[in-house]
Design a protein around this motif. Structure first.
Motif, PDB file in Angstrom:
ATOM      1  N   UNK A 198       1.815   7.081   1.495  1.00  0.00           N
ATOM      2  CA  UNK A 198       0.485   6.480   2.250  1.00  0.00           C
ATOM      3  C   UNK A 198       0.623   5.211   3.168  1.00  0.00           C
ATOM      4  N   UNK A 199       1.479   4.229   2.555  1.00  0.00           N
ATOM      5  CA  UNK A 199       1.658   3.101   3.199  1.00  0.00           C
ATOM      6  C   UNK A 199       2.643   3.324   4.663  1.00  0.00           C
ATOM      7  N   UNK A 200       3.352   4.227   4.431  1.00  0.00           N
ATOM      8  CA  UNK A 200       4.379   4.614   5.540  1.00  0.00           C
ATOM      9  C   UNK A 200       3.631   5.113   6.632  1.00  0.00           C
ATOM     10  N   UNK A 201       2.486   5.867   6.300  1.00  0.00           N
ATOM     11  CA  UNK A 201       2.081   7.043   7.261  1.00  0.00           C
ATOM     12  C   UNK A 201       0.599   6.364   8.034  1.00  0.00           C
ATOM     13  N   UNK A 202       0.098   5.286   6.971  1.00  0.00           N
ATOM     14  CA  UNK A 202      -1.113   4.804   7.725  1.00  0.00           C
ATOM     15  C   UNK A 202      -1.186   3.198   7.248  1.00  0.00           C
ATOM     16  N   UNK A 203      -1.240   2.620   8.374  1.00  0.00           N
ATOM     17  CA  UNK A 203      -1.013   1.168   8.127  1.00  0.00           C
ATOM     18  C   UNK A 203      -2.361   0.458   7.612  1.00  0.00           C
ATOM     19  N   UNK A 204      -3.528   1.295   7.454  1.00  0.00           N
ATOM     20  CA  UNK A 204      -4.523   0.678   7.003  1.00  0.00           C
ATOM     21  C   UNK A 204      -4.476   0.736   5.276  1.00  0.00           C
ATOM     22  N   UNK A 205      -3.326   1.663   4.939  1.00  0.00           N
ATOM     23  CA  UNK A 205      -3.337   1.842   3.273  1.00  0.00           C
ATOM     24  C   UNK A 205      -2.890   0.510   2.782  1.00  0.00           C
ATOM     25  N   UNK A 206      -3.783  -0.252   2.187  1.00  0.00           N
ATOM     26  CA  UNK A 206      -3.400  -1.662   1.744  1.00  0.00           C
ATOM     27  C   UNK A 206      -3.298  -1.672   0.304  1.00  0.00           C
ATOM     28  N   UNK A 207      -2.415  -1.047  -0.263  1.00  0.00           N
ATOM     29  CA  UNK A 207      -1.945  -1.243  -1.800  1.00  0.00           C
ATOM     30  C   UNK A 207      -1.230  -2.468  -1.932  1.00  0.00           C
ATOM     31  N   UNK A 208      -1.595  -3.078  -3.413  1.00  0.00           N
ATOM     32  CA  UNK A 208      -0.940  -4.184  -3.817  1.00  0.00           C
ATOM     33  C   UNK A 208       0.534  -3.859  -3.867  1.00  0.00           C
ATOM     34  N   UNK A 227       8.093  -5.350  -0.435  1.00  0.00           N
ATOM     35  CA  UNK A 227       6.989  -4.279   0.252  1.00  0.00           C
ATOM     36  C   UNK A 227       6.933  -3.159  -0.902  1.00  0.00           C
ATOM     37  N   UNK A 228       7.535  -3.241  -1.945  1.00  0.00           N
ATOM     38  CA  UNK A 228       7.353  -2.198  -3.124  1.00  0.00           C
ATOM     39  C   UNK A 228       6.102  -2.306  -3.781  1.00  0.00           C
ATOM     40  N   UNK A 229       5.606  -0.980  -4.069  1.00  0.00           N
ATOM     41  CA  UNK A 229       3.931  -0.977  -4.620  1.00  0.00           C
ATOM     42  C   UNK A 229       4.142  -1.763  -5.989  1.00  0.00           C
ATOM     43  N   UNK A 230       3.015  -2.816  -6.092  1.00  0.00           N
ATOM     44  CA  UNK A 230       2.936  -3.366  -7.400  1.00  0.00           C
ATOM     45  C   UNK A 230       2.476  -2.424  -8.547  1.00  0.00           C
ATOM     46  N   UNK A 231       2.116  -1.266  -8.248  1.00  0.00           N
ATOM     47  CA  UNK A 231       1.682  -0.136  -9.252  1.00  0.00           C
ATOM     48  C   UNK A 231       3.059   0.213  -9.993  1.00  0.00           C
ATOM     49  N   UNK A 232       2.925   0.423 -11.271  1.00  0.00           N
ATOM     50  CA  UNK A 232       4.051   0.930 -12.078  1.00  0.00           C
ATOM     51  C   UNK A 232       3.772   1.981 -13.006  1.00  0.00           C
ATOM     52  N   UNK A 233       2.811   2.023 -13.591  1.00  0.00           N
ATOM     53  CA  UNK A 233       2.227   2.967 -14.607  1.00  0.00           C
ATOM     54  C   UNK A 233       0.836   3.225 -14.937  1.00  0.00           C
ATOM     55  N   UNK A 234       0.468   4.412 -15.092  1.00  0.00           N
ATOM     56  CA  UNK A 234      -0.865   4.759 -15.726  1.00  0.00           C
ATOM     57  C   UNK A 234      -1.243   4.004 -16.998  1.00  0.00           C
ATOM     58  N   UNK A 235      -1.972   3.944 -17.520  1.00  0.00           N
ATOM     59  CA  UNK A 235      -2.380   3.838 -18.940  1.00  0.00           C
ATOM     60  C   UNK A 235      -2.602   4.979 -19.624  1.00  0.00           C
ATOM     61  N   UNK A 236      -2.131   5.272 -20.944  1.00  0.00           N
ATOM     62  CA  UNK A 236      -2.414   6.624 -21.452  1.00  0.00           C
ATOM     63  C   UNK A 236      -3.777   7.211 -21.521  1.00  0.00           C
ATOM     64  N   UNK A 237      -4.777   6.345 -21.465  1.00  0.00           N
ATOM     65  CA  UNK A 237      -6.184   6.725 -21.374  1.00  0.00           C
ATOM     66  C   UNK A 237      -6.496   6.433 -19.994  1.00  0.00           C
ATOM     67  N   UNK A 238      -5.934   6.606 -19.031  1.00  0.00           N
ATOM     68  CA  UNK A 238      -6.222   6.097 -17.721  1.00  0.00           C
ATOM     69  C   UNK A 238      -7.404   6.934 -17.278  1.00  0.00           C
ATOM     70  N   UNK A 239      -8.391   6.421 -16.504  1.00  0.00           N
ATOM     71  CA  UNK A 239      -9.438   7.041 -16.219  1.00  0.00           C
ATOM     72  C   UNK A 239      -9.196   8.365 -15.270  1.00  0.00           C
TER      73      UNK A 239
END
Length: 290
Positions: free
Chosen positions: A217-227, A232-244
């Motif tokens: 998404x960040x490659x295709x859309x300059x407006x995709x502003x993930x942390x 420039x790697x996504x800060x996201x690493x893992x979902x929680x076991x009980x993720x929404x």
């Protein structure tokens, strides 16, 4: 209409326990200890409370148990979701509008009551805290603050009901948090994310997909502003076991993140639909996710 009005009155008159789980535990303990005879009505009420505790407990402990139930043919009933209570405040610089959902029509009155009491208690606590915050701000003579809560039915099929509940807090900027409940209406089961899978390997599989999707998404859309972190790697690493999560009408798993949780605020609540084929080997069965 008479039924809904009756339900509204019943819900408004409910004295909500501070901890619903504790009430269920105490009910089960009383059933074990006491041997006194009860009236038919009391025995029926106790049976409902124990039944919902057993069903919810079994689905969380044993995914295989849940999967075995889905093959039982059950006649569906008309399940409705409606606003049972609205809590409001409208002052010059302080506004609150809290809409509380209620469910009617589930075959398990124990599960239905447990969910409805939870929804009522959540909004009562939100409103109580909001009024306390307003009182504190009024003491210093300044401030703007608002809170809004409501719900949306994401999925309503013969088998599944997915309800999304949102809370928006407005102090300067706004934040949004979500909660979801997905119910198997035919078997009266509250579905949890772990209950869908054979083991916890789903956490890594789903997390890897989301991380790759964020990068794309960040490659295709300059407006995709993930942390992002360094490089420039996504800060996201893992979902929680009980993720929404919720399940769509066409049996797709959707993972949800709150506003600000993994992306810039203007992106709001962020969701990812997970391809079912990458989950097939770790799913308990294909009844819910296809």
């Amino acid at each position: 209409m008479k039924q809904i009005n009756k339900l509204k009155k019943q819900y408004n008159d409910i004295e909500i326990p501070s901890e619903l789980d504790e009430v269920v535990k105490q009910t089960i303990q009383r059933a074990t200890i006491t041997k006194k005879r009860r009236s038919p009505v009391k025995r029926w009420s106790l049976g409902v409370a124990v039944a919902v505790a057993m069903f919810v407990g079994s689905i969380n402990v044993s995914p295989a148990f849940a999967n075995s139930l889905v093959n039982i043919p059950v006649l569906g009933s008309i399940v409705e979701v409606f606003t049972v209570q609205t809590l409001t405040m409208d002052k010059e610089t302080y506004q609150a509008n809290l809409k509380t959902p209620a469910i009617s029509g589930l075959d398990s009155e124990g599960l239905q009551t447990a969910l409805n009491e939870k929804y009522i208690e959540e909004n009562k606590e939100l409103f109580k805290q909001f009024k306390a915050d307003v009182a504190d701000m009024e003491k210093v003579g300044a401030g703007h603050m608002g809170i809004d809560s409501g719900y949306e039915v994401k999925t309503d099929t013969e088998q599944l009901l997915s309800i999304a509940r949102f809370e928006v807090n407005m102090v300067g900027s706004s934040s949004t948090t979500m909660q979801y409940d997905t119910i198997d209406k035919q078997n009266n089961i509250l579905i949890t994310l772990p209950s869908l899978f054979k083991d916890d390997s789903y956490v890594e599989i789903i997390s890897a997909y989301i991380k790759d999707d964020i990068k794309q998404q960040m490659k295709d859309d300059k407006n995709a502003a993930y942390l992002t972190s360094e490089g420039a790697d996504p800060e996201f690493h893992s979902i929680q076991a009980n993720q929404n999560f919720y399940i769509t009408a066409d049996h797709k798993l959707v993972i949800s993140f709150d506003k600000y949780e993994i992306a810039a605020g203007y992106m709001g609540v962020v969701t990812f639909e997970i391809p079912s084929d990458i989950l097939s080997d770790v799913l308990v069965g294909d009844t819910y996710i296809q």
